[in-house]
Design a protein around this motif. Structure first.
Motif, mmCIF file in Angstrom:
data_model
loop_
_atom_site.group_PDB
_atom_site.id
_atom_site.type_symbol
_atom_site.label_atom_id
_atom_site.label_comp_id
_atom_site.label_asym_id
_atom_site.label_seq_id
_atom_site.Cartn_x
_atom_site.Cartn_y
_atom_site.Cartn_z
ATOM 1 N N ASN A 123 32.633 35.178 36.711
ATOM 2 C CA ASN A 123 32.481 34.490 35.414
ATOM 3 C C ASN A 123 33.027 33.062 35.545
ATOM 4 O OD1 ASN A 123 31.405 36.652 34.218
ATOM 5 N ND2 ASN A 123 33.251 37.324 33.139
ATOM 6 N N LYS A 124 32.545 32.190 34.654
ATOM 7 C CA LYS A 124 33.056 30.809 34.660
ATOM 8 C C LYS A 124 34.549 30.852 34.342
ATOM 9 C CE LYS A 124 31.442 26.476 33.034
ATOM 10 N NZ LYS A 124 32.143 25.916 34.182
ATOM 11 N N LYS A 125 34.882 31.690 33.324
ATOM 12 C CA LYS A 125 36.272 31.790 32.888
ATOM 13 C C LYS A 125 36.935 32.934 33.652
ATOM 14 C CE LYS A 125 39.468 30.450 29.802
ATOM 15 N NZ LYS A 125 40.442 30.342 30.915
ATOM 16 N N GLY A 126 38.019 32.666 34.286
ATOM 17 C CA GLY A 126 38.723 33.721 35.020
ATOM 18 C C GLY A 126 39.585 34.534 34.080
ATOM 19 N N ALA A 127 40.591 35.192 34.617
ATOM 20 C CA ALA A 127 41.473 36.026 33.777
ATOM 21 C C ALA A 127 42.789 36.248 34.510
ATOM 22 C CB ALA A 127 40.807 37.378 33.510
ATOM 23 N N LEU A 128 43.781 36.675 33.731
ATOM 24 C CA LEU A 128 45.078 37.049 34.298
ATOM 25 C C LEU A 128 45.237 38.552 34.118
ATOM 26 C CD1 LEU A 128 47.435 34.293 32.776
ATOM 27 C CD2 LEU A 128 46.939 34.590 35.203
ATOM 28 N N ILE A 129 45.638 39.250 35.186
ATOM 29 C CA ILE A 129 45.979 40.672 35.111
ATOM 30 C C ILE A 129 47.360 40.814 35.721
ATOM 31 C CG2 ILE A 129 45.390 43.020 35.864
ATOM 32 C CD1 ILE A 129 42.476 42.077 36.166
ATOM 33 N N ALA A 130 48.250 41.544 35.053
ATOM 34 C CA ALA A 130 49.628 41.685 35.555
ATOM 35 C C ALA A 130 49.827 43.033 36.241
ATOM 36 C CB ALA A 130 50.611 41.537 34.392
ATOM 37 N N ASN A 131 50.487 42.970 37.388
ATOM 38 C CA ASN A 131 50.908 44.156 38.126
ATOM 39 C C ASN A 131 52.254 44.588 37.543
ATOM 40 O OD1 ASN A 131 49.910 45.704 40.320
ATOM 41 N ND2 ASN A 131 51.567 44.954 41.631
ATOM 42 N N PRO A 132 52.429 45.846 37.154
ATOM 43 C CA PRO A 132 53.723 46.236 36.580
ATOM 44 C C PRO A 132 54.855 46.183 37.608
ATOM 45 C CG PRO A 132 51.992 47.819 36.047
ATOM 46 C CD PRO A 132 51.447 46.925 37.113
ATOM 47 N N ASN A 133 56.078 46.266 37.131
ATOM 48 C CA ASN A 133 57.236 46.313 38.016
ATOM 49 C C ASN A 133 57.187 47.574 38.876
ATOM 50 O OD1 ASN A 133 59.700 45.244 38.941
ATOM 51 N ND2 ASN A 133 60.842 46.631 37.626
ATOM 52 N N CYS A 134 57.703 47.485 40.086
ATOM 53 C CA CYS A 134 57.578 48.585 41.043
ATOM 54 C C CYS A 134 58.148 49.892 40.495
ATOM 55 C CB CYS A 134 58.254 48.237 42.357
ATOM 56 S SG CYS A 134 59.859 47.488 42.160
ATOM 57 N N CYS A 139 57.377 55.449 38.537
ATOM 58 C CA CYS A 139 57.721 56.439 37.496
ATOM 59 C C CYS A 139 56.464 56.915 36.777
ATOM 60 C CB CYS A 139 58.694 55.808 36.501
ATOM 61 S SG CYS A 139 59.090 56.862 35.110
ATOM 62 N N LEU A 140 55.625 55.974 36.335
ATOM 63 C CA LEU A 140 54.491 56.342 35.483
ATOM 64 C C LEU A 140 53.366 57.030 36.248
ATOM 65 C CD1 LEU A 140 54.211 53.449 32.883
ATOM 66 C CD2 LEU A 140 55.626 55.515 32.866
ATOM 67 N N MET A 141 53.342 56.863 37.562
ATOM 68 C CA MET A 141 52.334 57.593 38.343
ATOM 69 C C MET A 141 52.530 59.095 38.171
ATOM 70 S SD MET A 141 49.973 55.980 40.028
ATOM 71 C CE MET A 141 49.589 56.990 41.452
ATOM 72 N N ALA A 142 53.785 59.515 38.018
ATOM 73 C CA ALA A 142 54.077 60.956 37.862
ATOM 74 C C ALA A 142 54.180 61.339 36.384
ATOM 75 C CB ALA A 142 55.385 61.292 38.580
ATOM 76 N N ALA A 143 54.712 60.449 35.558
ATOM 77 C CA ALA A 143 54.942 60.824 34.146
ATOM 78 C C ALA A 143 53.661 60.814 33.319
ATOM 79 C CB ALA A 143 55.968 59.868 33.526
ATOM 80 N N THR A 144 52.708 59.931 33.676
ATOM 81 C CA THR A 144 51.521 59.784 32.825
ATOM 82 C C THR A 144 50.632 61.029 32.768
ATOM 83 O OG1 THR A 144 51.542 57.412 33.271
ATOM 84 C CG2 THR A 144 49.544 58.319 32.280
ATOM 85 N N PRO A 145 50.336 61.683 33.910
ATOM 86 C CA PRO A 145 49.486 62.886 33.820
ATOM 87 C C PRO A 145 50.084 63.933 32.862
ATOM 88 C CG PRO A 145 49.721 62.204 36.113
ATOM 89 C CD PRO A 145 50.674 61.355 35.324
ATOM 90 N N VAL A 323 57.018 48.586 48.323
ATOM 91 C CA VAL A 323 56.201 47.451 48.751
ATOM 92 C C VAL A 323 54.721 47.784 48.633
ATOM 93 C CG1 VAL A 323 55.904 45.736 50.569
ATOM 94 C CG2 VAL A 323 58.034 46.975 50.416
ATOM 95 N N ARG A 324 54.378 49.068 48.868
ATOM 96 C CA ARG A 324 52.946 49.447 48.790
ATOM 97 C C ARG A 324 52.579 49.807 47.360
ATOM 98 N NH1 ARG A 324 50.174 49.674 53.862
ATOM 99 N NH2 ARG A 324 48.368 50.824 53.111
ATOM 100 N N LYS A 325 52.735 51.104 46.975
ATOM 101 C CA LYS A 325 52.296 51.453 45.612
ATOM 102 C C LYS A 325 53.072 50.663 44.569
ATOM 103 C CE LYS A 325 49.859 53.226 42.475
ATOM 104 N NZ LYS A 325 48.547 52.582 42.187
ATOM 105 N N GLY A 326 54.307 50.304 44.875
ATOM 106 C CA GLY A 326 55.120 49.557 43.910
ATOM 107 C C GLY A 326 54.660 48.126 43.732
ATOM 108 N N ALA A 327 53.841 47.612 44.649
ATOM 109 C CA ALA A 327 53.420 46.210 44.523
ATOM 110 C C ALA A 327 52.010 45.985 45.069
ATOM 111 C CB ALA A 327 54.428 45.298 45.250
ATOM 112 N N THR A 328 51.882 45.938 46.393
ATOM 113 C CA THR A 328 50.632 45.437 46.996
ATOM 114 C C THR A 328 49.462 46.400 46.822
ATOM 115 O OG1 THR A 328 51.320 46.447 49.088
ATOM 116 C CG2 THR A 328 51.877 44.122 48.741
ATOM 117 N N LEU A 329 49.667 47.698 47.064
ATOM 118 C CA LEU A 329 48.559 48.651 46.933
ATOM 119 C C LEU A 329 48.049 48.649 45.494
ATOM 120 C CD1 LEU A 329 46.761 51.022 47.862
ATOM 121 C CD2 LEU A 329 48.673 52.540 47.312
ATOM 122 N N ASN A 330 48.975 48.653 44.543
ATOM 123 C CA ASN A 330 48.541 48.673 43.133
ATOM 124 C C ASN A 330 47.697 47.436 42.825
ATOM 125 O OD1 ASN A 330 49.124 50.378 40.590
ATOM 126 N ND2 ASN A 330 49.333 48.264 39.876
#
Ligand code: 2RA
Length: 339
Positions: A123-134, A139-145, A323-330
């Motif tokens: 798109n012409k206009k981009g966007a910002l998406i935030a990665n949550p804190n590690c 925590c939420l990977m297990a708590a959300t289901p 470093v992985r699921k907590g940041a880069t993989l996500n």
């Protein structure tokens, strides 16, 4: 074929892991630009079968970029994230700069992919998406289901956070101090003002007016935004422990509907990105070393909370690579949702 990508902050621990994750997941791209401060410009970095040269990050770095993965600290994200988005890039920011900004999706792909619906590259206009804190992601990977099944009304989290969360220098210092202490020498304390080896202490993030530190309030606020539930009660105590790169978290949940531990275990066994390690007979449960350098979040110690009535409470123990699921993989999984 594929999008043009930029990695901002490529020389840090997280930046380096971005490259490994992009490569491990065979992320399709037509061009890859490595951006860092003037000090690091010119450095050569090997990636797949090529050698790439780090370029200096400037306002003109994003003219032809579809996806920009940022992990260079909050001030760089605040300065260059909007510039990149204005040039049409979709920015996936690993800093805390935009996480609580209305309109900026805070995304864990296995948990709330719908939050970034409508955002696409090209798109012409981009966007910002935030990665949550590690620690929030893990925590939420297990708590959300479980939340989806029985609606969490209150969550109490105690974290045991690895050195990697404080950066590569903290990991080096932990190793150095460990050697020094074993050799009977005084420990070198540059990163943390107290000895880290054979010790643990309250997380190094600044303490706020309410007595919580910033890391703990991230868990509170980010959980509410990601679950889109401003009423869920969350409290957290975050501790820095002498472990290299995987966080561990004790999680207590209170549910609106009853949820027994067997049902919870079955739900978690099929939860994406989660592996259940819950062998009570041989006392084998998640451990940081076992999840380090891996993609999955491990969960175990799943048990009825004996302090709560009628199956309305559960305790569990969660470990995940910071470093992985907590940041880069996500972040890369967020980018994959854009393809
Ligand atoms: C920590 N969550 O572990 C932070 C890193 N972003 O200190």
């Amino acid at each position: 074929s594929g999008p043009s990508i930029a990695v901002v902050g490529v020389t840090g621990a997280v930046g380096q892991e971005f490259l490994s994750v992009l490569s491990d997941r065979d992320f399709p791209y037509r061009s890859l630009k490595l951006l860092a401060s003037k000090r690091s410009a010119g450095k050569s970095i090997s990636f797949q079968d090529r050698t790439l040269t780090v370029q200096e990050l400037t306002a003109d770095s994003f003219d032809d970029v579809d996806i920009a993965l940022f992990s260079a600290g909050g001030s760089i994200s605040k300065q260059f994230g909007p510039i990149a988005a204005d040039k049409g890039a979709v920015v996936v920011d690993n800093s805390s700069a935009f996480r609580m900004v209305d309109g900026v999706p805070l995304v864990i792909p296995e948990v709330n992919p719908e939050a970034m619906a409508g955002i696409k590259i090209g798109n012409k206009k981009g966007a910002l998406i935030a990665n949550p804190n590690c620690s929030t992601i893990i925590c939420l990977m297990a708590a959300t289901p479980l939340h989806r099944h029985a609606k969490v009304t209150r969550m109490v989290v105690s974290t045991y956070q690895a050195a990697s969360g404080a950066g590569a220098a903290a990991m080096h210092e932990l190793e150095l101090q460990t050697r020094e202490v074993l050799e009977g020498k005084p420990p070198t304390c540059n990163i943390f003002k107290q000895q880290y080896a054979f010790n643990l202490f309250s997380h190094n993030a600044p303490v706020l007016e309410n007595g919580y530190n910033e890391e703990e309030m991230k868990m509170v606020k980010e959980t509410r935004k990601i679950w889109n539930d401003m009423n869920v009660k969350v409290t957290a105590t975050c501790i820095r422990v002498p472990v290299m790169r995987a966080h561990a978290e004790s999680v207590n949940l209170q549910f609106e509907k009853p949820l027994d531990e067997d049902t919870a275990r079955e739900i978690l066994k099929t939860a994406p990105g989660v592996v259940v390690i819950d062998d009570q007979t041989s006392n084998r449960f998640p451990a940081p070393l076992e999840v380090s350098n891996k993609d999955e979040v491990a969960v175990g110690r799943i048990r009825q909370d004996v302090s709560q009535e009628g199956n309305h409470g559960l305790d569990m123990f969660v470990c995940g690579d910071q470093v992985r699921k907590g940041a880069t993989l996500n972040a890369v999984q967020i980018a994959e949702l854009l393809l």
